[in-house]
Motif scaffolding. Structure first.
Motif, PDB file in Angstrom:
ATOM      1  N   THR A 466      -6.320  61.225 -41.147  1.00 34.67           N
ATOM      2  CA  THR A 466      -5.981  62.307 -40.217  1.00 34.67           C
ATOM      3  C   THR A 466      -4.701  63.047 -40.608  1.00 34.67           C
ATOM      4  N   LYS A 467      -4.099  62.682 -41.716  1.00 39.68           N
ATOM      5  CA  LYS A 467      -2.813  63.263 -42.121  1.00 39.68           C
ATOM      6  C   LYS A 467      -2.914  64.793 -42.256  1.00 39.68           C
ATOM      7  N   GLY A 468      -1.896  65.494 -41.737  1.00 43.36           N
ATOM      8  CA  GLY A 468      -1.772  66.928 -41.940  1.00 43.36           C
ATOM      9  C   GLY A 468      -2.675  67.798 -41.096  1.00 43.36           C
ATOM     10  N   LYS A 469      -3.344  67.216 -40.106  1.00 45.07           N
ATOM     11  CA  LYS A 469      -4.259  67.985 -39.266  1.00 45.07           C
ATOM     12  C   LYS A 469      -3.786  68.009 -37.820  1.00 45.07           C
ATOM     13  N   THR A 470      -4.075  69.104 -37.110  1.00 50.07           N
ATOM     14  CA  THR A 470      -3.833  69.116 -35.671  1.00 50.07           C
ATOM     15  C   THR A 470      -4.907  68.259 -35.009  1.00 50.07           C
ATOM     16  N   LEU A 471      -4.719  67.934 -33.747  1.00 48.76           N
ATOM     17  CA  LEU A 471      -5.701  67.113 -33.039  1.00 48.76           C
ATOM     18  C   LEU A 471      -7.068  67.790 -33.006  1.00 48.76           C
ATOM     19  N   GLU A 472      -7.086  69.113 -32.905  1.00 49.86           N
ATOM     20  CA  GLU A 472      -8.347  69.846 -32.849  1.00 49.86           C
ATOM     21  C   GLU A 472      -9.031  69.908 -34.213  1.00 49.86           C
ATOM     22  N   GLU A 473      -8.259  69.948 -35.273  1.00 45.71           N
ATOM     23  CA  GLU A 473      -8.832  70.031 -36.627  1.00 45.71           C
ATOM     24  C   GLU A 473      -9.498  68.733 -37.052  1.00 45.71           C
ATOM     25  N   ILE A 474      -9.129  67.632 -36.424  1.00 43.13           N
ATOM     26  CA  ILE A 474      -9.737  66.338 -36.741  1.00 43.13           C
ATOM     27  C   ILE A 474     -11.197  66.302 -36.304  1.00 43.13           C
ATOM     28  N   ASP A 475     -11.599  67.169 -35.375  1.00 40.34           N
ATOM     29  CA  ASP A 475     -12.999  67.236 -34.939  1.00 40.34           C
ATOM     30  C   ASP A 475     -13.948  67.429 -36.115  1.00 40.34           C
ATOM     31  N   ALA A 476     -13.516  68.192 -37.119  1.00 41.34           N
ATOM     32  CA  ALA A 476     -14.391  68.483 -38.258  1.00 41.34           C
ATOM     33  C   ALA A 476     -14.808  67.219 -39.003  1.00 41.34           C
ATOM     34  N   ILE A 477     -13.964  66.180 -38.978  1.00 44.09           N
ATOM     35  CA  ILE A 477     -14.290  64.926 -39.665  1.00 44.09           C
ATOM     36  C   ILE A 477     -15.490  64.253 -38.999  1.00 44.09           C
ATOM     37  N   PHE A 478     -15.544  64.314 -37.676  1.00 43.06           N
ATOM     38  CA  PHE A 478     -16.583  63.604 -36.931  1.00 43.06           C
ATOM     39  C   PHE A 478     -17.788  64.484 -36.584  1.00 43.06           C
ATOM     40  N   GLU A 479     -17.574  65.762 -36.402  1.00 44.34           N
ATOM     41  CA  GLU A 479     -18.643  66.634 -35.927  1.00 44.34           C
ATOM     42  C   GLU A 479     -19.080  67.680 -36.949  1.00 44.34           C
ATOM     43  N   GLY A 480     -18.448  67.650 -38.123  1.00 41.01           N
ATOM     44  CA  GLY A 480     -18.881  68.524 -39.191  1.00 41.01           C
ATOM     45  C   GLY A 480     -18.351  69.934 -39.140  1.00 41.01           C
ATOM     46  N   GLU A 481     -17.640  70.280 -38.072  1.00 43.49           N
ATOM     47  CA  GLU A 481     -17.080  71.620 -37.963  1.00 43.49           C
ATOM     48  C   GLU A 481     -15.894  71.634 -37.013  1.00 43.49           C
ATOM     49  N   LYS A 482     -15.031  72.588 -37.246  1.00 41.51           N
ATOM     50  CA  LYS A 482     -13.912  72.844 -36.351  1.00 41.51           C
ATOM     51  C   LYS A 482     -14.383  73.842 -35.296  1.00 41.51           C
ATOM     52  N   HIS A 483     -13.923  73.668 -34.081  1.00 50.06           N
ATOM     53  CA  HIS A 483     -14.442  74.471 -32.977  1.00 50.06           C
ATOM     54  C   HIS A 483     -13.568  75.677 -32.649  1.00 50.06           C
ATOM     55  N   SER A 484     -12.870  76.183 -33.645  1.00 47.96           N
ATOM     56  CA  SER A 484     -12.043  77.377 -33.479  1.00 47.96           C
ATOM     57  C   SER A 484     -12.089  78.188 -34.772  1.00 47.96           C
ATOM     58  N   SER A 485     -11.984  79.515 -34.630  1.00 48.17           N
ATOM     59  CA  SER A 485     -12.076  80.401 -35.790  1.00 48.17           C
ATOM     60  C   SER A 485     -10.748  80.568 -36.528  1.00 48.17           C
ATOM     61  N   VAL A 486      -9.632  80.121 -35.959  1.00 46.80           N
ATOM     62  CA  VAL A 486      -8.336  80.319 -36.617  1.00 46.80           C
ATOM     63  C   VAL A 486      -8.208  79.373 -37.810  1.00 46.80           C
ATOM     64  N   PRO A 487      -7.464  79.764 -38.837  1.00 44.61           N
ATOM     65  CA  PRO A 487      -7.260  78.878 -39.996  1.00 44.61           C
ATOM     66  C   PRO A 487      -6.506  77.613 -39.584  1.00 44.61           C
ATOM     67  N   ASP A 488      -6.553  76.601 -40.434  1.00 36.75           N
ATOM     68  CA  ASP A 488      -5.798  75.376 -40.169  1.00 36.75           C
ATOM     69  C   ASP A 488      -4.309  75.695 -40.085  1.00 36.75           C
ATOM     70  N   ILE A 489      -3.643  75.064 -39.157  1.00 37.43           N
ATOM     71  CA  ILE A 489      -2.251  75.389 -38.847  1.00 37.43           C
ATOM     72  C   ILE A 489      -1.333  75.137 -40.040  1.00 37.43           C
ATOM     73  N   GLU A 490      -1.568  74.075 -40.781  1.00 34.21           N
ATOM     74  CA  GLU A 490      -0.710  73.768 -41.927  1.00 34.21           C
ATOM     75  C   GLU A 490      -0.830  74.862 -42.993  1.00 34.21           C
ATOM     76  N   ASP A 491      -2.022  75.447 -43.136  1.00 33.89           N
ATOM     77  CA  ASP A 491      -2.206  76.551 -44.084  1.00 33.89           C
ATOM     78  C   ASP A 491      -1.411  77.783 -43.656  1.00 33.89           C
ATOM     79  N   ILE A 492      -1.361  78.017 -42.343  1.00 29.65           N
ATOM     80  CA  ILE A 492      -0.589  79.160 -41.829  1.00 29.65           C
ATOM     81  C   ILE A 492       0.903  78.908 -42.014  1.00 29.65           C
ATOM     82  N   ARG A 493       1.329  77.701 -41.686  1.00 24.20           N
ATOM     83  CA  ARG A 493       2.755  77.377 -41.745  1.00 24.20           C
ATOM     84  C   ARG A 493       3.295  77.463 -43.171  1.00 24.20           C
TER      85      ARG A 493
END
Length: 519
Positions: A466-493
């Motif tokens: 789970t390193k480097g991910k927001t709590l919402e971005e971790i959804d993609a590991i279990f459900e195959g997709e992130k449920h928001s259209s915004v880029p990953d926060i670490e990429d923006i930062r």
């Protein structure tokens, strides 16, 4: 400068405008909760060595000693049952408040105890309150800290266990020569300092933005994100992206009929998988073998040939300093290397240490009169090494990893389940360990090392990173997709991706209507 901040609860907030100051206050909230548990373990370790304590309560057999010590886990066993529901309904900060109040009540009764029954009941209440605070605190801090600070901020929730331990070790060493009951009453009373400090901090930190969004307090949630990410600037791109990610994810969960019911943790295959992985941390950390040194260091040192109470108390102080440094080192590894690799490294080394301790203890007990000093000190050195290695992974990961694995609908109840399992096992192990050390001595370590091997392979096969991910971005590991259209926060930062703040503002306006965005 303080800013009056809506919280959606009865506890008001005046939050500093500086994100750095807010982060420090969050760390203080984390530290003092952690220190309560650490103080308790080390205090009982010290008290079990003090004649003034053992004589007062007539602890002349392992069963009585185990009951006095393990009773805190009876409360810790039942506390999590309602802690998840309380945390979801009342809010994260109010749940922490009430947990701290109950803990203080238990501490006062423990200090005033006149007999074993009163002492045990007091420790049950103390454990109950601490369990509520731990569940609420773990959920709150994981949801409130900015993702780039989360590993350190939430890891410290358990790291300062050793600060509390060190303080208790020093206090019991200082009162160890007293002949009155204050030799154990004063250490007990001072345990309440941490819960009191936690209550004092609560009015100066914001409510969880995830909880606020779930209550449709959108602007309040956005301000909370801004206060923990960008000095209160609600137009900052990171703030806008994090807020949008939270809103999108919670809306998706609502549309998919996910509720805050405790049954949600077993409702779907994905929920069950997340719950089992997240909740495994509590039991795994408990059965690793640290219970022996955490509560029965005196018994453990006895098996190695160090029987002088004063020497044992000094060893308790040194042990806690060592473990504190190892816990901080482990938090750094979890942040930069990852949660799963850190756990595997620590668990593998624990297995080796456990078998070495068992072997050296057997050699000593086969011929205690002829045992060399190098054998005795070698055994103690490996015991200390074991506790340090344990602290590298299990101390920071205990409250860091579970809320990362579990999504919002199951987070509070899932962490409560982890705490429930942890305290149930701790109740059993703290009761039976003095009996096991007395009756089967060195074989206790061999048995413990054997089940540690099973734990290692379960982590290797089932845990995810789970390193480097927001709590919402971790959804993609279990459900195959992130449920928001915004880029990953670490990429923006880090500047790898950019966001169109104006476009996101328009999407937010459509998502939440005119409820709170008219302003």
């Amino acid at each position: 400068m303080l800013r009056k901040t809506p919280t959606g609860t009865w506890i008001p907030a005046w939050v500093p405008e500086s994100t750095a100051t807010v982060s420090i206050l969050l760390l203080v909230c984390s530290m003092v909760q952690s220190a309560t548990g650490g103080y308790d373990g080390s205090m009982l370790n010290g008290l079990n060595i003090l004649p003034a304590y053992t004589n007062y309560f007539h602890l002349d057999n392992p069963a009585f000693t185990g009951l006095n010590t393990a009773s805190v886990f009876i409360g810790g066993f039942f506390g999590p049952i309602g802690a998840g529901v309380m945390t979801d309904r009342l809010g994260r900060r109010p749940a922490i408040f009430w947990g701290s109040v109950v803990t203080l009540l238990g501490i006062l009764l423990q200090t005033a105890a006149q007999n074993i029954a009163m002492f045990v009941i007091a420790r049950i209440i103390l454990g109950w309150g601490s369990a509520i605070s731990s569940v609420a605190g773990g959920v709150y801090l994981s949801e409130t800290f900015a993702s780039r600070y989360r590993a350190w901020g939430v890891g410290i929730l358990n790291n300062f266990y050793y600060v509390g331990s060190l303080i208790a070790a020093g206090v019991t060493l200082g009162t160890g020569q007293w002949q009155s009951t204050w030799a154990w009453r004063l250490p007990s009373l001072l345990q309440g300092v941490f819960s009191f400090a936690c209550i004092l901090v609560l009015p100066f930190i914001p409510e969880s933005p995830r909880w606020l969004v779930s209550k449709e307090r959108y602007e309040d949630a956005r301000l909370s994100v801004a206060q923990t990410n960008a000095d209160g600037d609600i137009t900052n791109p990171i703030v806008v992206a994090v807020y949008k990610e939270i809103v999108d994810t919670l809306e998706w969960e609502k549309k998919n009929d996910m509720t805050m019911s405790p049954r949600e943790i077993i409702k779907s295959p994905t929920a069950r998988k997340r719950t089992l992985i997240g909740a495994s941390v509590g039991p795994f950390s408990c059965i690793a073998g640290n219970v022996i040194a955490s509560y029965y260091l005196g018994n453990e040192l006895d098996t190695a040939g160090i029987t002088d109470p004063n020497q044992q108390l000094k060893a308790n102080v040194v042990l806690n300093v060592w473990c504190l440094f190892c816990a901080f080192g482990g938090t750094h590894l979890a942040a930069v290397w990852g949660r799963k690799p850190t756990a595997l490294l620590s668990q593998g080394l624990l297995i080796v240490c456990m078998f070495i301790i068992g072997g050296l203890t057997k050699i000593y007990q086969d011929n205690p009169d002829g045992a060399s000093k190098s054998l005795v000190y070698g055994d103690v050195a490996v015991m200390f090494l074991f506790q340090g290695i344990y602290s590298i992974a299990w101390t920071p990961l205990l409250f860091l990893y579970p809320p990362e694995i579990m999504n919002y609908p199951i987070r509070a109840n899932g962490l409560a389940l982890s705490g429930f399992a942890l305290n149930g096992l701790a109740l059993l192990l703290t009761f039976v360990m003095p009996i096991a050390l007395t009756n089967i001595t060195w074989k206790t370590y061999i048995i413990n090392g054997s089940w540690d091997i099973i734990t290692f392979f379960l982590i290797y096969i089932y845990w995810v990173e789970t390193k480097g991910k927001t709590l919402e971005e971790i959804d993609a590991i279990f459900e195959g997709e992130k449920h928001s259209s915004v880029p990953d926060i670490e990429d923006i930062r880090t500047g790898r991706k950019t966001v169109d703040v104006t476009q996101i503002e328009l999407e937010l306006h459509e998502d939440v209507g005119l409820k709170e965005h008219e302003a």
